[in-house]
Scaffold this motif. Structure first.
Motif, PDB file in Angstrom:
ATOM      1  N   ASN A  74       0.809  -1.222   0.000  1.00 31.51           N
ATOM      2  CA  ASN A  74       0.000   0.000   0.000  1.00 31.51           C
ATOM      3  C   ASN A  74       0.840   1.269   0.000  1.00 31.51           C
ATOM      4  N   GLY A  76       1.411   5.394   0.560  1.00 30.57           N
ATOM      5  CA  GLY A  76       0.941   6.457   1.436  1.00 30.57           C
ATOM      6  C   GLY A  76       1.576   7.774   1.070  1.00 30.57           C
ATOM      7  N   PRO A 217      -5.319   3.936   1.940  1.00 24.07           N
ATOM      8  CA  PRO A 217      -4.101   3.888   1.110  1.00 24.07           C
ATOM      9  C   PRO A 217      -4.360   4.586  -0.225  1.00 24.07           C
TER      10      PRO A 217
END
Ligand code: ATP
Ligand code: MG
Lengths: 402, 247
Positions: A74, A76, A217
């Motif tokens: 994920n 960020g 995310p």
């Protein structure tokens, strides 16, 4: 030579139907080949033009959906800084955010493309009023927006001037954004290719993150490379940097080269097909011309005999029939060339002009060279046999011939 | 200068059709001087046309020697033979043999085209040649728009345009009525008077009579070679004789 040409023209006129039928094949072949050339050139120009609306050094990077731990992969906000700092040639990296949503202004409620952008612009549409997203807009995540020409026209249909719209409010659901700038029409865009990264309503990407993406995310990251950076290197480096930071997760990138390649491939296939059709019709046309020349030789056996008796050598007769073959082949090619250019132009007007708003100039020189080349090849390949037969006519036999 | 225009020595011409051999000429020796007017006669199949084709360099003899205007033509290639036909010979055929889609002027000027004469000079000379045969006002008529006699006169103008040493005519009056034949024959007569060498193939005794020498062929050989009654006469008496059938 002029006499030969004039005579051939008279002959063609005398046998008009036969001539026309013979030339049809050649006309079709040459027209097909030349029109596809024009269309392909136009399409190439259109595709290039379409991508001129956006910065070509843009790519998108996403976690690959099929891999062991999607959790670990994920993306960020921290990854934005990572790319910015660790990948040379990156101008800016922002969360990819684009949705279709109802945008309201006054009584207008319009479904529009809505997304975030940085102060470093991905779009190259000109600013016609106010200003684009600023650095402080991004830093402070201010609730401002920039409208595309389309959004401006649809949300404020009664506005007299873009300037009057500046400072007015636009709503997405309960959220309110103040109009900071209006863009002009992007003369060229990828929209017609079925994919448009230009949004109708743009807000600072930080604002977009705060309002719509916080706590989740990132779907993907949009990266703008500097003008002199090569996309392939940028993409490879970005993938590596992210992978290192995410424990070996796999990322995939996506850019417009994909489209260009797809369009090129499409025209490659069309070009091959049309080339094959053209080649076949040229062959048929050539055989047709050979046939008309053979007929001409046997019909004119007596005439050839007279010419020989009067003092024409075999070589002279050979030349005469070659000239005849060339006049036939050349007039066919010429008509085909004009038809091809016409069809190509029409295709541009109808199809390509819609995409790019521009039309490539007709390739006259190329077309003329091509037509002459065809005429010469057809003459040499299909004119030789009849000309040789004409030259070998025995004058005595020919004069006896009634 | 050579006074002998045509010099044929033991000319043999054999045609092969499959396994059958036809001897069209079986050893013809014939010498024709400049300015002669010779008629060639003989029954059908006796080799008259074959002989004319050899004389006209359209065909090569199987055996024998042929000198035209002093040149040994048996050694020449196609291009050189074409040049000889162009420059030294004028042909008149039985069937006129004009180019059908082409007007009289262009038909007449065709040899000049092959001789690479400029278009302007071609037109001028063709116009003059047409005037000589009395067709100045028919320059732009196509063969189909001309009478038989007129067509034959166009053919004569074409044969003469390059000022050839020898004029060859294979049955020039074969397709014409008596009156028209007469026109053509008097044209030949005046050409002869102006010094041309003329060789005419004919079946017609009256046509042959106009010449000053008659060569008779049979089965590819010369049967006889005799001067006509006026053959030795002066030009003046020839004109006189010519006047008789017309009165
Ligand atoms: N191309 C040829 N092939 C075979 N035989 C030929 C050919 N040309 C002529 N002959 C034969 O040669 C002989 C002489 O023919 P030629 O045409 O010279 O006769 P001619 O005297 O002109 O007859 P006519 O008065 O009928 O015109 C004839 O037996 C003919 O059949
Ligand atoms: Mg004959």
């Amino acid at each position: 030579m002029v006499d030969y040409i004039r005579e051939t023209l008279e002959l063609m006129q005398a046998n008009l139907t036969r001539t026309v039928l013979t030339l049809v094949g050649l006309v079709v072949g040459v027209a097909a080949i030349i029109s596809i050339q024009v269309a392909a050139a136009g399409m190439a120009a259109a595709v290039n033009g379409a991508f001129r609306g956006i910065n070509m050094n843009t790519f998108f990077i996403f976690p690959k959906s099929t891999q062991g731990s999607t959790q670990r992969a994920n993306l960020g906000l921290s990854d934005l800084k990572l790319l910015d700092r660790n990948v040379p040639g990156v101008e800016t990296a922002i969360p990819f955010g684009q949705t279709r949503t109802i945008v309201s202004a006054g009584h207008q409620h319009i479904m529009l493309k809505f997304g975030g952008e940085s102060y470093r612009r991905f779009s190259t549409a000109p600013v016609v009023a106010g200003h684009a997203i600023t650095r402080s807009d991004v830093e402070n995540a201010t609730p401002v927006c920039v409208l595309s020409a389309k959004a401006y026209k649809r949300l404020f249909p009664h506005a007299a001037d873009p300037e009057t719209v500046l400072g007015q409010s636009v709503y997405v659901g309960p959220k309110r954004y103040v109009v900071a700038g209006i863009l002009g029409p992007a003369t060229l865009s990828t929209a017609s290719l079925g994919f448009d990264i230009n949004n109708d309503v743009v807000i600072p990407y930080t604002t977009f993150y705060n309002d719509y993406q916080r706590g989740r995310p990132l779907f993907g990251i949009q990266v703008l490379g500097s003008r002199d950076a090569t996309l392939a290197t940028l993409e490879a480096n970005a993938k590596r940097v992210l992978s290192d930071a995410h424990g070996g997760s796999i990322y995939q990138t996506f850019d417009f080269g994909f489209f260009t390649k797809k369009v090129d491939g499409f025209f490659g296939v069309i070009g091959t097909i049309v080339g094959a059709v053209g080649a076949i019709s040229l062959l048929v046309a050539g055989i047709g011309i050979m046939n008309i020349l053979f007929v001409s030789v046997s019909e004119r056996t007596r005439e050839i005999g007279i010419r020989r008796a009067i003092g024409a050598s075999r070589a002279t007769i050979l030349i005469q029939f070659f000239v005849e073959a060339f006049v036939l082949a050349f007039s066919g090619s010429l008509i085909g060339m004009l038809a091809g250019l016409g069809i190509g132009e029409l295709a541009q007007q109808i199809l390509i002009a819609r995409i790019s708003g521009t039309i490539a100039a007709l390739p006259w020189t190329q077309a003329i060279l091509l037509a002459t080349l065809f005429a010469t090849i057809v003459t040499l390949v299909f004119g030789t046999l009849p000309a040789l037969r004409a030259a070998s006519v025995d004058p005595i036999e020919a004069l006896r011939y009634e | 200068m050579n006074d002998i225009a045509i010099d044929l020595q033991e000319i043999v011409k054999t045609y092969k059709t499959g396994s059958i051999e036809v001897q069209a000429l079986r050893g013809v020796t014939l010498r024709i001087e400049r300015g002669e007017y010779v008629a060639i006669m003989g029954p059908s199949g006796s080799g008259k046309s074959t002989l004319m084709n050899v004389i006209g360099c359209l065909d090569r003899p199987t055996l024998g020697n042929y000198r035209l205007d002093g040149i040994d033509v048996s050694a020449l290639d196609d291009r050189a033979l074409a040049k000889i036909r162009l420059e030294k010979l004028g042909f008149i055929f039985q069937g006129f043999n004009l180019l059908p889609r082409t007007d009289a002027m262009k038909n007449v000027s065709l040899p000049l085209f092959y001789a690479k004469v400029s278009p302007k000079e071609r037109r001028e000379r063709a116009q003059r040649a047409l005037a000589e045969v009395g067709l100045a006002d028919r320059a732009h008529h196509r063969p189909s728009e001309l009478s038989g006699g007129q067509q034959q006169r166009v053919a004569i103008a074409r044969a003469l345009i390059n000022n050839p040493a020898v004029l060859l005519a294979d049955e020039p009056t074969g397709n014409l009525d008596t009156a028209t034949s007469e026109e053509i024959l008097s044209l030949f007569k005046s050409l002869h008077r102006s010094g041309r060498t003329i060789v005419v193939v004919t079946h017609d005794e009256e046509v042959a009579e106009r010449a000053n020498r008659v060569v008779r062929l049979r089965d590819g050989l010369i049967l006889s070679d005799t001067p006509t009654p006026h053959g030795h006469f002066s030009e003046g008496s020839v004109v006189q004789r010519e006047a008789i059938p017309q009165s």
